[in-house]
Write a protein that holds these residues in place. Structure first.
Motif, PDB file in Angstrom:
ATOM      1  N   PRO A 191       0.725  -1.408  -0.284  1.00  0.00           N
ATOM      2  CA  PRO A 191       0.050   0.079   0.165  1.00  0.00           C
ATOM      3  C   PRO A 191       0.728   0.748   0.513  1.00  0.00           C
ATOM      4  N   TRP A 192       2.066   1.265   0.467  1.00  0.00           N
ATOM      5  CA  TRP A 192       2.337   2.488   0.595  1.00  0.00           C
ATOM      6  C   TRP A 192       3.439   2.713  -0.626  1.00  0.00           C
ATOM      7  N   LEU A 193       3.200   1.962  -2.095  1.00  0.00           N
ATOM      8  CA  LEU A 193       3.425   2.700  -3.177  1.00  0.00           C
ATOM      9  C   LEU A 193       2.232   3.665  -3.410  1.00  0.00           C
ATOM     10  N   GLU A 201      -2.104   5.576   0.609  1.00  0.00           N
ATOM     11  CA  GLU A 201      -2.040   4.337   1.308  1.00  0.00           C
ATOM     12  C   GLU A 201      -3.169   3.359   1.606  1.00  0.00           C
ATOM     13  N   GLN A 202      -4.272   3.500   0.898  1.00  0.00           N
ATOM     14  CA  GLN A 202      -5.558   3.263   1.117  1.00  0.00           C
ATOM     15  C   GLN A 202      -5.006   1.592   0.854  1.00  0.00           C
ATOM     16  N   ILE A 203      -6.007   1.217   1.428  1.00  0.00           N
ATOM     17  CA  ILE A 203      -5.512  -0.464   1.298  1.00  0.00           C
ATOM     18  C   ILE A 203      -6.945  -0.878  -0.068  1.00  0.00           C
ATOM     19  N   VAL A 204      -6.452  -1.275  -1.101  1.00  0.00           N
ATOM     20  CA  VAL A 204      -7.312  -1.199  -2.373  1.00  0.00           C
ATOM     21  C   VAL A 204      -7.031  -2.944  -2.963  1.00  0.00           C
ATOM     22  N   ASP A 205      -7.927  -3.511  -3.506  1.00  0.00           N
ATOM     23  CA  ASP A 205      -7.607  -4.877  -3.803  1.00  0.00           C
ATOM     24  C   ASP A 205      -7.273  -4.958  -4.853  1.00  0.00           C
TER      25      ASP A 205
END
Ligand code: TNX
Length: 530
Positions: free
Chosen positions: A271-273, A277-281
């Motif tokens: 997620p840090w990319l 930095e939100q969690i995506v699927d």
């Protein structure tokens, strides 16, 4: 009077006999060779289980592939034997023959193939293979000289939208090799799945190679998903195996690592990319997602360089593909890191930020002794003079790039997207993404249309693309590829030798060849459907 009748009868006999003679022995080769000389009534060379391949130089790979192919075509007990001396099919190189070209002399006792390189020998053997199948092993004596029109003869394969096994990829490579294609553009990463093991970031495949389910249909009705997880990836060992398999068939694999867009699977894993930095699927839908890599944080550049270091290590290809297409800038506009980078680098806007990222990555690729290639969006942010551009949004990008002096590969969507329908009615084709590209359209395509004389030199080649949103299995992929790849091969290898009057009869023969290979070929062209 009697004499005159004799002359007329004799003349008539010649007129009748000649065309028959010509059709009897004239091989039907795809793509069309530069020069062929075959005479009727000539002897034949009989290819049998006992025929040996005599390898004078180092073309053992070419000979071994041919030996096994012939075994399969004729159901032989074992492959043909390879030897260093004796009689049979003799292959050797000669630097006076064009690099990828070959000359072939067939007489009753032997076949001599002289390649400008080992690749040339390979192509000569592919031609011989087609003749062996067409004439059921009784190959007519004659002479062929041949060489390709384009140095870059590419086919692309998207293994992100749907994963294809190592065996599937090898089968795909087999099909390309038979068409004298020499580049496989391997689309390894995208929003819907990351497919290549990267040792430094195991999460990429541990988390990013699997999506929970897949959209059903076209997304007009996006409540429907199939509920079935889909995924898969290639270990580095498998990648090396595939690279070697392709090399044995004189195909260079150009790996594509998508950046900074089409990267949601990577963002899911790391997620840090992303900017926020939100969690995506791992995306379960098709199209263009706003979730892209952050171009402001230094960690993104570090990541890309680390990934590319491993990729460059795995793939000997001079060209390394960095994607670069369809990257929405919504997140960048709201991202403090991206805005800070824009300021610090004196850039005007987000478009230029993408240009900055691409130029920086190109520098890195060059530092590794390689060259960068990207989709034509890399032109939008101001492209360097050394990048190679893949023109897909029509031909304008290619023309613009060539006029600036960049090398280009032409792959305009309306002619080269083999995920498009093959017939207007679409009957029996299953659900595909859209579009309409029948065989005839590919065959008639002039890849130089719109280019000035000087700019033409910058067109290194042409490519067709296989995007797999709607292609779930190899049988379907093959049906989309064949027979259109035959038309593309004519454009790539024999651009100036295309002939509307002979292509149909050549294709009937090619269809038999596909059958003999066990490949799935679409029927529409043969049924007269466009
Ligand atoms: C456009 S071509 C894309 C792909 C899709 C394809 C579908 C290109 C650089 N991007 O991401 O799969 O259209 O036809």
């Amino acid at each position: 009077m009697r004499r005159l009748t004799q002359i007329i009868v004799a003349a008539f006999a010649i007129i009748v006999a000649l065309p028959m003679a010509a059709t009897a022995a004239q091989p039907h080769i795809i793509p069309e060779p530069s020069y062929m000389e075959f005479e009727d009534g000539a002897d034949v060379f009989s290819l049998t289980q006992n025929t040996k391949i005599i390898v004078y130089d180092d073309a053992w790979d070419s000979a071994a592939v041919f030996a096994e192919d012939i075994q399969k075509h004729f159901n032989l007990k074992r492959p043909l034997r390879l030897a260093k001396r004796g009689n049979g099919i003799k292959v050797r190189t000669d630097k006076f023959v064009p690099a990828e070209g070959y000359e072939m002399t067939i007489n009753a006792k032997e076949v001599i193939i002289t390649g400008g390189s080992e690749a040339g020998i390979f192509y000569g053997l592919q031609t011989l293979r087609q003749m062996a199948v067409e004439f059921n092993g009784q190959i007519p004596c004659g002479y062929i000289a041949d060489e390709p029109s384009f140095a870059y003869r590419g086919v692309h394969f998207d293994v992100s939208r749907h994963f294809f096994s190592v065996d599937d990829v090898k089968r795909y490579i087999d099909i390309l090799a038979a068409h004298k294609v020499n580049r496989l553009h391997w689309h390894l990463t995208d929003d819907q799945g990351w497919r290549i093991e990267i040792k430094r970031y195991p999460e990429l495949t541990a988390k990013g190679s699997m999506r929970s389910e897949t959209l059903v249909g076209h997304g007009l009705n996006p409540e429907k998903w199939d509920g079935t997880p889909h995924g898969g990836y290639y270990t580095q060992e498998e990648v090396r195996d595939i690279v070697r398999y392709a090399e044995q068939r004189y195909i260079t694999i150009i790996p594509e690592i998508e950046m900074p867009g089409h990267a949601q699977a990577a963002l899911h894993a790391l997620p840090w990319l992303g900017c926020n930095e939100q969690i995506v699927d791992v995306w379960t839908t098709w199209g263009v997602t706003p979730e892209v890599m952050c171009a402001g944080k230094e960690t993104t550049y570090e990541f890309l360089e680390n990934v590319l270091t491993e990729v460059i290590d795995l793939f000997p290809s001079e060209l390394i593909h960095i994607g670069g297409d369809e990257c929405p800038k919504d997140r960048w506009k709201e991202c403090e890191h991206c805005q800070a980078k824009i300021k610090a680098e004196g850039l005007e806007n987000e478009e230029q930020l993408q240009g900055y990222l691409v130029a920086r990555i190109e520098k890195f690729i060059i530092s590794k002794g390689r060259k960068m290639i990207g989709w034509d969006e890399i032109l939008d942010g101001g492209v360097t003079p050394t990048a190679t551009v893949m023109s897909w949004r029509g031909i304008k990008g290619g023309i613009y790039a060539a006029e600036r002096g960049n090398e280009v590969v032409m792959t305009p969507m309306t002619l080269c997207y083999f995920n498009f329908y093959q017939t207007e009615s679409r009957e029996g084709e299953g659900l595909q993404i859209g579009g309409h590209i029948p065989f005839e359209m590919v065959y008639a395509w002039d890849p130089y249309a719109g280019f000035s004389e000087e700019a033409k030199d910058k067109v290194i080649g042409v490519q067709c693309n296989m995007w797999t949103e709607y292609l779930k299995d190899m049988a379907t992929v093959e049906k989309m590829l064949l027979p259109r790849l035959a038309a593309m091969a004519e454009v790539q290898w024999a651009t100036e030798r295309r002939d509307e009057t002979t292509i149909r009869s050549k294709m009937e023969v090619m269809r038999e060849f596909y059958n003999s290979c066990g490949w799935n070929c679409a029927p529409y062209y043969f049924d007269g459907r466009k």
